[in-house]
Every structure is written in C-alpha cells, then in structure tokens.
Design a protein around this motif. Structure first.
Motif, PDB file in Angstrom:
ATOM      1  N   ARG A  67      49.152  37.179  36.909  1.00 12.33           N
ATOM      2  CA  ARG A  67      49.403  36.719  35.550  1.00 12.33           C
ATOM      3  C   ARG A  67      49.001  35.254  35.358  1.00 12.33           C
ATOM      4  O   ARG A  67      48.693  34.821  34.247  1.00 12.33           O
ATOM      5  CB  ARG A  67      50.881  36.894  35.192  1.00 12.33           C
ATOM      6  CG  ARG A  67      51.820  35.919  35.873  1.00 12.33           C
ATOM      7  CD  ARG A  67      53.217  36.013  35.290  1.00 12.33           C
ATOM      8  NE  ARG A  67      53.868  37.259  35.629  1.00 12.33           N
ATOM      9  CZ  ARG A  67      54.894  37.768  34.949  1.00 12.33           C
ATOM     10  NH1 ARG A  67      55.366  37.135  33.903  1.00 12.33           N
ATOM     11  NH2 ARG A  67      55.463  38.895  35.335  1.00 12.33           N
ATOM     12  N   HIS A  68      49.015  34.460  36.434  1.00 11.51           N
ATOM     13  CA  HIS A  68      48.681  33.043  36.327  1.00 11.51           C
ATOM     14  C   HIS A  68      47.184  32.772  36.515  1.00 11.51           C
ATOM     15  O   HIS A  68      46.759  31.616  36.466  1.00 11.51           O
ATOM     16  CB  HIS A  68      49.475  32.252  37.356  1.00 11.51           C
ATOM     17  CG  HIS A  68      50.968  32.414  37.212  1.00 11.51           C
ATOM     18  ND1 HIS A  68      51.643  32.049  36.065  1.00 11.51           N
ATOM     19  CD2 HIS A  68      51.899  32.939  38.061  1.00 11.51           C
ATOM     20  CE1 HIS A  68      52.933  32.329  36.213  1.00 11.51           C
ATOM     21  NE2 HIS A  68      53.110  32.868  37.404  1.00 11.51           N
ATOM     22  N   ASP A  69      46.405  33.798  36.728  1.00  8.14           N
ATOM     23  CA  ASP A  69      44.961  33.653  36.891  1.00  8.14           C
ATOM     24  C   ASP A  69      44.346  33.345  35.519  1.00  8.14           C
ATOM     25  O   ASP A  69      44.399  34.175  34.612  1.00  8.14           O
ATOM     26  CB  ASP A  69      44.387  34.956  37.458  1.00  8.14           C
ATOM     27  CG  ASP A  69      42.898  34.880  37.757  1.00  8.14           C
ATOM     28  OD1 ASP A  69      42.223  34.013  37.171  1.00  8.14           O
ATOM     29  OD2 ASP A  69      42.421  35.689  38.567  1.00  8.14           O
ATOM     30  N   PRO A  70      43.749  32.153  35.342  1.00  8.73           N
ATOM     31  CA  PRO A  70      43.193  31.807  34.020  1.00  8.73           C
ATOM     32  C   PRO A  70      42.075  32.744  33.589  1.00  8.73           C
ATOM     33  O   PRO A  70      41.884  32.977  32.394  1.00  8.73           O
ATOM     34  CB  PRO A  70      42.684  30.374  34.223  1.00  8.73           C
ATOM     35  CG  PRO A  70      42.491  30.232  35.699  1.00  8.73           C
ATOM     36  CD  PRO A  70      43.568  31.068  36.320  1.00  8.73           C
ATOM     37  N   LEU A  71      41.327  33.283  34.538  1.00  8.23           N
ATOM     38  CA  LEU A  71      40.267  34.229  34.191  1.00  8.23           C
ATOM     39  C   LEU A  71      40.846  35.509  33.610  1.00  8.23           C
ATOM     40  O   LEU A  71      40.250  36.136  32.741  1.00  8.23           O
ATOM     41  CB  LEU A  71      39.417  34.541  35.423  1.00  8.23           C
ATOM     42  CG  LEU A  71      38.526  33.413  35.936  1.00  8.23           C
ATOM     43  CD1 LEU A  71      37.785  33.855  37.189  1.00  8.23           C
ATOM     44  CD2 LEU A  71      37.536  32.975  34.864  1.00  8.23           C
ATOM     45  N   ARG A  72      42.042  35.906  34.100  1.00  7.40           N
ATOM     46  CA  ARG A  72      42.674  37.120  33.595  1.00  7.40           C
ATOM     47  C   ARG A  72      42.993  36.973  32.116  1.00  7.40           C
ATOM     48  O   ARG A  72      42.665  37.839  31.300  1.00  7.40           O
ATOM     49  CB  ARG A  72      43.952  37.422  34.371  1.00  7.40           C
ATOM     50  CG  ARG A  72      44.680  38.685  33.879  1.00  7.40           C
ATOM     51  CD  ARG A  72      46.170  38.633  34.164  1.00  7.40           C
ATOM     52  NE  ARG A  72      46.825  37.552  33.468  1.00  7.40           N
ATOM     53  CZ  ARG A  72      47.163  37.585  32.172  1.00  7.40           C
ATOM     54  NH1 ARG A  72      46.868  38.640  31.427  1.00  7.40           N
ATOM     55  NH2 ARG A  72      47.763  36.556  31.622  1.00  7.40           N
ATOM     56  N   ALA A  73      43.634  35.869  31.760  1.00  8.34           N
ATOM     57  CA  ALA A  73      44.034  35.663  30.371  1.00  8.34           C
ATOM     58  C   ALA A  73      42.824  35.587  29.450  1.00  8.34           C
ATOM     59  O   ALA A  73      42.805  36.193  28.365  1.00  8.34           O
ATOM     60  CB  ALA A  73      44.870  34.392  30.260  1.00  8.34           C
ATOM     61  N   ALA A  74      41.786  34.859  29.882  1.00  7.07           N
ATOM     62  CA  ALA A  74      40.587  34.722  29.053  1.00  7.07           C
ATOM     63  C   ALA A  74      39.877  36.068  28.897  1.00  7.07           C
ATOM     64  O   ALA A  74      39.440  36.431  27.800  1.00  7.07           O
ATOM     65  CB  ALA A  74      39.648  33.692  29.675  1.00  7.07           C
ATOM     66  N   HIS A  75      39.793  36.798  29.988  1.00  8.75           N
ATOM     67  CA  HIS A  75      39.121  38.095  29.955  1.00  8.75           C
ATOM     68  C   HIS A  75      39.893  39.075  29.083  1.00  8.75           C
ATOM     69  O   HIS A  75      39.302  39.836  28.309  1.00  8.75           O
ATOM     70  CB  HIS A  75      38.983  38.645  31.376  1.00  8.75           C
ATOM     71  CG  HIS A  75      38.226  39.928  31.453  1.00  8.75           C
ATOM     72  ND1 HIS A  75      38.819  41.153  31.246  1.00  8.75           N
ATOM     73  CD2 HIS A  75      36.916  40.190  31.693  1.00  8.75           C
ATOM     74  CE1 HIS A  75      37.922  42.109  31.361  1.00  8.75           C
ATOM     75  NE2 HIS A  75      36.762  41.553  31.639  1.00  8.75           N
TER      76      HIS A  75
END
Length: 299
Positions: A67-75
């Motif tokens: 959940r803290h992966d910035p790529l996850r949120a952006a994707h």
C-alpha cells in the motif's frame, strides 16, 4: 470473530469472514500485502507462491504491491481513470458480450466460455488482445498454483508449467501487468458469474422477469480469499494479531452476507479498491441484456 490458528513452527494464521471485521483488517496500517514468509512452514509456502508473480526485470504484479508503494497508487489512479470509460470499453468488446449473452440465454457454446471471458477482459486493456485455449489453460495453471497443496505445487513448478504459464500470460498481455493479473487471476470470478447467469436464465422464466441489475446482484462473485500479513503485533478491534500472522480475508464469504452491496466485492472505497469496480457489474449487466434480446428474438 476471526478464526486464529497458531502452531509453532507450522502456521500463524487468521481467517476473517465477517464483512465489517474484514474491512477493518484490510484497512489497518500494520497489515500489508508483501509476505515475509515468517511465522511457520505454511506461511513460508504461501509467500513463496506469491513471489512467482514478479517479472524478470523485478516488476511486481499490481495486486501484490504494498500500500505504501508510490507506483501502486499512481498506477491504480491511472487505471481507474481508464476503466471508468465504461460505455466505450463495453462497445469495444461488443462481440464477446454477444457471444456470452448467447451462451447465458441457452445457446450452444462453440468454444470454451473461459476463452471468451479472457478475451473480453484482455481487450479492456489491449484492444488487440487475442485469447486462446492455450492462454486460458495458462491462466488455469496459475490459479492452480496459488491453491495447490505442496506436492502438486512442486509438480507445477518443476515441470516448467509455472514459468511457461507466466510467460504466455505476460506475452499475451503485451507486458501490461494489470492486464496479466486480470486475464490470469481475476477472470475466473467472471467465468463463475457467467455460468451462474446461465443457470439463472434457464430456470423458469427468470430471463424474462429479472432485470439486469438484479441478475448482477444474484450472480456476481468475488475472489474467494485475499492474502495479507500482519507486519507487527496489534489489536484490530477485538482481534489480536501476533507479528507475522498470515491473514486470509474470505472476501466471497463476506460478499455473500451482503450480496446487494456490490462494492464489498471490489473493496470499493478502500486503499486497494479494484479499478474495475464499476466496469465489471456493467459488463455482467450487458451480458444479461444480450441474453434477454436473444430470447426475445427466438420467441
């Protein structure tokens, strides 16, 4: 209350079925997606299975990102925007919807409906996606890998079937990892929904009486389970989780308790909300509509 199982050296596990408790656990800051493999032999086995969903260049399939992966949120935000264009996407897969509708309405299937569903899902991401018996079998192999007991899992890996299936899915998806996840792991819920729709349609005069929204409510299926891990020991409500407890969120069980709340099946409103939370019900509704049109034409 969740079922907690702890056998030193073997397993440290919590199974959560209650809808409210499931959402609290999923949202807790100490609960993560990445699995450490600590907590016992069973925990290590599950972690090893999920580790397979990492590409050769180190990329991780979207559903396994922290959940803290910035790529996850952006994707996720980008994909949500793309998949919110519901009408245009459904128009793109109109031939597959018509074929599924014909099957739901009682027509003879000229090919495996799993292949049709896989192609429909794939074309939501890649307009030229082509599914085949081989690509659907690859998806089935990856699903089997996740649920297999040790001996079968060993065979799937040692025989080369695991790597071959991952390669086939990623190639068919043109290296789009969201497409790969959707066409390998997520599509089976749509296959189940399609079969349930056919059963519903062929019972009495349901096809004539039941409108698409109600048909979707009756047949939508969620993932059987979602895997998490408690990074640190903590209380989540009344539930006490020890550090490195493996958590199985029984999402389909929870969904069936509140089947009219379609959002629960997609974690709607949560940090890990499925980007297709609006598209999937609309797709199933269109399939039911296509089945009704087929029946009216034959009447």
């Amino acid at each position: 209350m969740a079922l907690v199982i702890s056998i030193p050296g073997l397993v440290r596990l919590a199974i959560v079925r209650d809808p409210d408790e499931l959402l609290r656990v999923n949202d807790a800051g100490t609960v993560t997606r990445p699995l450490s493999g600590r907590g016992g032999l069973f925990n290590r086995s599950v972690a090893a299975k999920l580790a397979a969903f990492r590409t050769a260049d180190g990329d991780i399939w979207p559903a396994f990102r922290d959940r803290h992966d910035p790529l996850r949120a952006a994707h996720q935000t980008k994909l949500e925007t793309t998949l919110s264009n519901v009408e245009a996407l459904l128009e793109r897969i109109a031939p597959e919807i018509a074929e599924l509708g014909d099957y739901v309405g009682g027509g003879h299937a000229h090919r495996n409906m799993g292949v049709v569903v896989q192609q429909a899902v794939g074309r939501l991401f890649c307009a030229n996606y082509v599914a085949s018996e081989e690509s659907y079998e690859a998806a089935r192999t990856l699903q089997a890998w996740l649920s297999a007991w040790p001996l079968r899992a060993c065979w799937i890996k040692c025989s080369g079937a695991l790597k071959a299936s991952l390669d086939r899915i990623e190639t068919a998806s043109q290296r789009d990892m969201a497409c790969a996840h959707a066409t390998a792991l997520a599509l089976e819920n749509l296959v189940k929904s399609t079969e349930l729709m056919r059963e519903l349609a062929l019972h009495g005069d349901n096809l004539a009486k039941i409108e698409p929204p109600e048909a979707v409510i009756r047949t939508l299926r969620a993932p059987a389970r979602v895997v998490r891990e408690a990074r640190d020991g903590d209380f989540i409500g009344l539930l006490r989780l020890r550090s490195r407890t493996l958590i199985l969120l029984a999402l389909e069980d929870a969904h069936q308790r509140h089947a009219r709340n379609l959002g629960l099946a997609f974690f709607a409103g949560a940090w890990n909300q499925c980007p297709a939370h609006g598209l999937v019900p609309a797709l199933l509704g269109k399939v039911w509509e296509a089945a009704k049109i087929r029946a009216e034409r034959r009447a």
